[in-house]
Design a protein around this motif. Sequence first.
Motif, PDB file in Angstrom:
ATOM      1  N   PHE A  22     -17.526  17.048 -22.789  1.00  0.00           N
ATOM      2  CA  PHE A  22     -17.098  15.773 -23.379  1.00  0.00           C
ATOM      3  C   PHE A  22     -18.217  15.208 -24.220  1.00  0.00           C
ATOM      4  O   PHE A  22     -18.001  14.632 -25.272  1.00  0.00           O
ATOM      5  CB  PHE A  22     -16.720  14.799 -22.261  1.00  0.00           C
ATOM      6  CG  PHE A  22     -16.273  13.455 -22.733  1.00  0.00           C
ATOM      7  CD1 PHE A  22     -15.131  13.331 -23.505  1.00  0.00           C
ATOM      8  CD2 PHE A  22     -16.989  12.321 -22.397  1.00  0.00           C
ATOM      9  CE1 PHE A  22     -14.711  12.084 -23.941  1.00  0.00           C
ATOM     10  CE2 PHE A  22     -16.576  11.070 -22.829  1.00  0.00           C
ATOM     11  CZ  PHE A  22     -15.435  10.958 -23.606  1.00  0.00           C
ATOM     12  N   PHE A  43      -6.241  14.480 -24.948  1.00  0.00           N
ATOM     13  CA  PHE A  43      -6.439  13.745 -23.699  1.00  0.00           C
ATOM     14  C   PHE A  43      -5.714  12.409 -23.762  1.00  0.00           C
ATOM     15  O   PHE A  43      -5.700  11.761 -24.795  1.00  0.00           O
ATOM     16  CB  PHE A  43      -7.935  13.502 -23.454  1.00  0.00           C
ATOM     17  CG  PHE A  43      -8.731  14.773 -23.363  1.00  0.00           C
ATOM     18  CD1 PHE A  43      -8.797  15.476 -22.172  1.00  0.00           C
ATOM     19  CD2 PHE A  43      -9.387  15.279 -24.472  1.00  0.00           C
ATOM     20  CE1 PHE A  43      -9.513  16.658 -22.082  1.00  0.00           C
ATOM     21  CE2 PHE A  43     -10.106  16.468 -24.392  1.00  0.00           C
ATOM     22  CZ  PHE A  43     -10.163  17.159 -23.196  1.00  0.00           C
ATOM     23  N   ALA A  48      -9.366  10.519 -20.772  1.00  0.00           N
ATOM     24  CA  ALA A  48     -10.605  10.333 -21.531  1.00  0.00           C
ATOM     25  C   ALA A  48     -11.543   9.369 -20.803  1.00  0.00           C
ATOM     26  O   ALA A  48     -12.754   9.593 -20.743  1.00  0.00           O
ATOM     27  CB  ALA A  48     -10.301   9.814 -22.928  1.00  0.00           C
ATOM     28  N   GLU A  52     -15.328  10.020 -19.363  1.00  0.00           N
ATOM     29  CA  GLU A  52     -16.433   9.148 -19.728  1.00  0.00           C
ATOM     30  C   GLU A  52     -17.195   8.696 -18.480  1.00  0.00           C
ATOM     31  O   GLU A  52     -18.426   8.727 -18.444  1.00  0.00           O
ATOM     32  CB  GLU A  52     -15.863   7.934 -20.474  1.00  0.00           C
ATOM     33  CG  GLU A  52     -16.803   7.317 -21.479  1.00  0.00           C
ATOM     34  CD  GLU A  52     -16.108   6.196 -22.230  1.00  0.00           C
ATOM     35  OE1 GLU A  52     -15.151   6.481 -22.962  1.00  0.00           O
ATOM     36  OE2 GLU A  52     -16.510   5.045 -22.056  1.00  0.00           O
TER      37      GLU A  52
END
Length: 111
Positions: A22, A43, A48, A52
């Motif tokens: 990512f 995504f 997502a 993160e």
Amino acid sequence: MAIVCGKCKQEMKEVELKEYEFEDGIVLESVKAMRCPKGHVTFTEEQALLMETRTEDIRKHAFRFIRSISKSARSLVIRIPADLAKSLEISESSKVEMIPIGKKRFIVEIK
Ligand SMILES: [Zn+2]
């Protein structure tokens, strides 16, 4: 609600990717993603966000040490911080292999 591929307009299904980077240098394992029959990957906002958070977590807990180099006879010495030594389970009698990677990096592999 069905998610449709932005590239080929086919329906996407949730899959689990074995690995996904990512962010540069931080590889996540078993990442949920949406994939169409042609293999395009995207995504959802939720997926997502999860990536993160996981990336941030890894960054927060990653070891990072900066050390100066000193000299011993003709060799140069890099001290290994105690926390790192403990975490890697290395001690005075451990053997390591040093492998140069280009001009600015080398890997120290525990034998
Ligand atoms: Zn597609």
